[in-house]
Motif scaffolding. Structure first.
Motif, PDB file in Angstrom:
ATOM      1  N   LEU A  40       0.826  -1.208   0.000  1.00  0.00           N
ATOM      2  CA  LEU A  40       0.000   0.000   0.000  1.00  0.00           C
ATOM      3  C   LEU A  40       0.861   1.260   0.000  1.00  0.00           C
ATOM      4  O   LEU A  40       0.547   2.248  -0.669  1.00  0.00           O
ATOM      5  CB  LEU A  40      -0.929   0.015   1.214  1.00  0.00           C
ATOM      6  N   PHE A  44       0.244   3.923  -2.961  1.00  0.00           N
ATOM      7  CA  PHE A  44      -0.312   5.247  -2.681  1.00  0.00           C
ATOM      8  C   PHE A  44       0.746   6.334  -2.557  1.00  0.00           C
ATOM      9  O   PHE A  44       0.435   7.479  -2.234  1.00  0.00           O
ATOM     10  CB  PHE A  44      -1.146   5.210  -1.396  1.00  0.00           C
ATOM     11  N   THR A 192      -6.125   3.017  -9.655  1.00  0.00           N
ATOM     12  CA  THR A 192      -7.198   3.368  -8.730  1.00  0.00           C
ATOM     13  C   THR A 192      -6.908   2.804  -7.343  1.00  0.00           C
ATOM     14  O   THR A 192      -6.062   1.908  -7.181  1.00  0.00           O
ATOM     15  CB  THR A 192      -8.551   2.807  -9.218  1.00  0.00           C
ATOM     16  N   ARG A 193      -7.651   3.315  -6.344  1.00  0.00           N
ATOM     17  CA  ARG A 193      -7.466   2.816  -4.978  1.00  0.00           C
ATOM     18  C   ARG A 193      -7.878   1.360  -4.861  1.00  0.00           C
ATOM     19  O   ARG A 193      -7.219   0.570  -4.178  1.00  0.00           O
ATOM     20  CB  ARG A 193      -8.279   3.673  -4.007  1.00  0.00           C
ATOM     21  N   ARG A 194      -8.977   1.008  -5.522  1.00  0.00           N
ATOM     22  CA  ARG A 194      -9.435  -0.386  -5.461  1.00  0.00           C
ATOM     23  C   ARG A 194      -8.382  -1.319  -6.057  1.00  0.00           C
ATOM     24  O   ARG A 194      -8.096  -2.379  -5.505  1.00  0.00           O
ATOM     25  CB  ARG A 194     -10.756  -0.525  -6.208  1.00  0.00           C
ATOM     26  N   ALA A 196      -5.233  -0.732  -6.199  1.00  0.00           N
ATOM     27  CA  ALA A 196      -4.084  -0.736  -5.300  1.00  0.00           C
ATOM     28  C   ALA A 196      -4.291  -1.716  -4.152  1.00  0.00           C
ATOM     29  O   ALA A 196      -3.399  -2.487  -3.800  1.00  0.00           O
ATOM     30  CB  ALA A 196      -3.842   0.670  -4.760  1.00  0.00           C
TER      31      ALA A 196
END
Length: 348
Positions: A40, A44, A192-194, A196
């Motif tokens: 993560l 991010f 995207t966050r999903r 990631a």
């Protein structure tokens, strides 16, 4: 049938294996957390923010900024920090040599965790404020010296031109790592966050599948050997007196009181037990603050043989494999012995 099941469940080996299962499960949880957080942090871009603080450690050691995330995480969980380093090594961000440097730098931050969880609430009250603080401070200085040794080793042994985000060259590094370019690991981030989170979960699951069988098998073997150690020694025609004999010779060489022998023997097997044995001897004047701390340090040196077999080998082999895990154990143990021996020289 029921009596057979009861007999099997009541066998001491089953209890040992039950403890192994709990221990492996706990390590797996924290290891998974470490790998997940590492993925993560990369996805991010958190490593850049953490690097502002950790760069003071990684830059002098010629380590990539991202490794500072793992080093600082060790303060909260040693297993999670090691999990991050294992993930960086697997992805090619760290060579074997750079990983050994990072593991060495980890030492003080792993010690800092134990101040909160063990030394302050348990050991200092047993030993008393003066001796307890002196002992913890001495161990802290030893840990700090090892960390500084790691930084110095990185400055000398690692080439800044080939380590880190701007790593040079294609193909695997000669001493470990698989990525074509360490920079690729951080540049190819999910969009995207999903994506990631999914990528982090997949990477964590893959790492756990790789490590868990090896970790469980080694822990089970070692725990059974420890549990049946007396029987094995009896078969070999030996007993536990060798440990006390080693402590006796070491204590005599250092000029410690005769009462140091049972303390060292107890401390070599269990830190809390050793502290409990020596505490009344401090109060009645048998030990001064300095000789008490020196005695516990000697017990610590002798205990490395026990703790390496019981904990370090299963843990390090489980995470790194036999070959590289052996290197980690040798470096960790060797540096601890050297710096504790130097601390003994100062105390005595």
């Amino acid at each position: 049938m029921q009596s057979l099941v009861a007999a099997v469940l009541g066998h001491p080996a089953v209890a040992v294996l039950g403890e192994v299962a709990v221990r492996v499960l706990r390590i797996t949880v924290f290891l998974s957390l470490g790998v997940f957080l590492a993925e993560l942090a990369v996805a991010f871009g958190l490593v850049e923010k953490i690097a502002v603080v950790s760069r003071y450690l990684t830059s002098p050691a010629n380590l990539p900024d991202e490794v500072g995330t793992a080093i600082l995480t060790t303060t909260a969980s040693t297993t999670a920090g090691y999990g991050m380093l294992a993930d960086f090594r697997e992805s090619g961000v760290l060579s074997d040599r750079a990983t050994l440097v990072a593991v060495t730098i980890n030492t003080f931050f792993g010690f800092a965790q134990h101040i909160i969880t063990f030394y302050a609430p348990i050991l200092v009250p047993i030993l008393g404020l003066r001796v307890g603080v002196l002992y913890v401070a001495t161990r802290g200085l030893v840990a700090l010296a090892i960390t500084l040794t790691g930084i110095a080793a990185g400055a000398v042994l690692l080439d800044p031109a080939t380590v880190g985000r701007s790593g040079a060259g294609a193909g695997p590094t000669p001493d470990g790592g698989t990525a074509d370019d360490p920079a690729d690991v951080f540049d190819e981030r999910p969009s995207t966050r999903r994506a990631a989170v999914r990528s982090a979960v997949d990477a964590t699951a893959e790492k756990v599948r790789d490590i868990l069988p090896r970790l469980a098998a080694i822990y089970a073997i070692v725990s059974l050997l420890v549990a049946y150690g007396d029987e094995l020694l009896a078969l070999a025609g030996s007993d536990g007196a060798s440990l006390t004999a080693a402590a006796d010779g070491f204590a005599g060489l250092l000029g410690l009181p005769g009462a140091a022998i049972p303390v060292i023997a107890a401390y070599a097997l269990d830190t809390t037990s050793g502290a409990t044995v020596i505490a009344p001897l401090i109060r009645n004047g048998t030990f001064t603050a300095r000789t008490a701390v020196a005695t516990m340090l000697v017990g610590g040196i002798i205990s490395f043989a026990v703790s390496t077999f019981k904990r370090s080998i299963p843990f390090q082999y489980g995470i790194w494999g036999r070959e590289f895990g052996s290197k980690v154990i040798v470096v960790n143990t060797g540096l601890k012995i050297v710096w504790i021996a130097l601390a003994l020289v100062v105390l005595l």
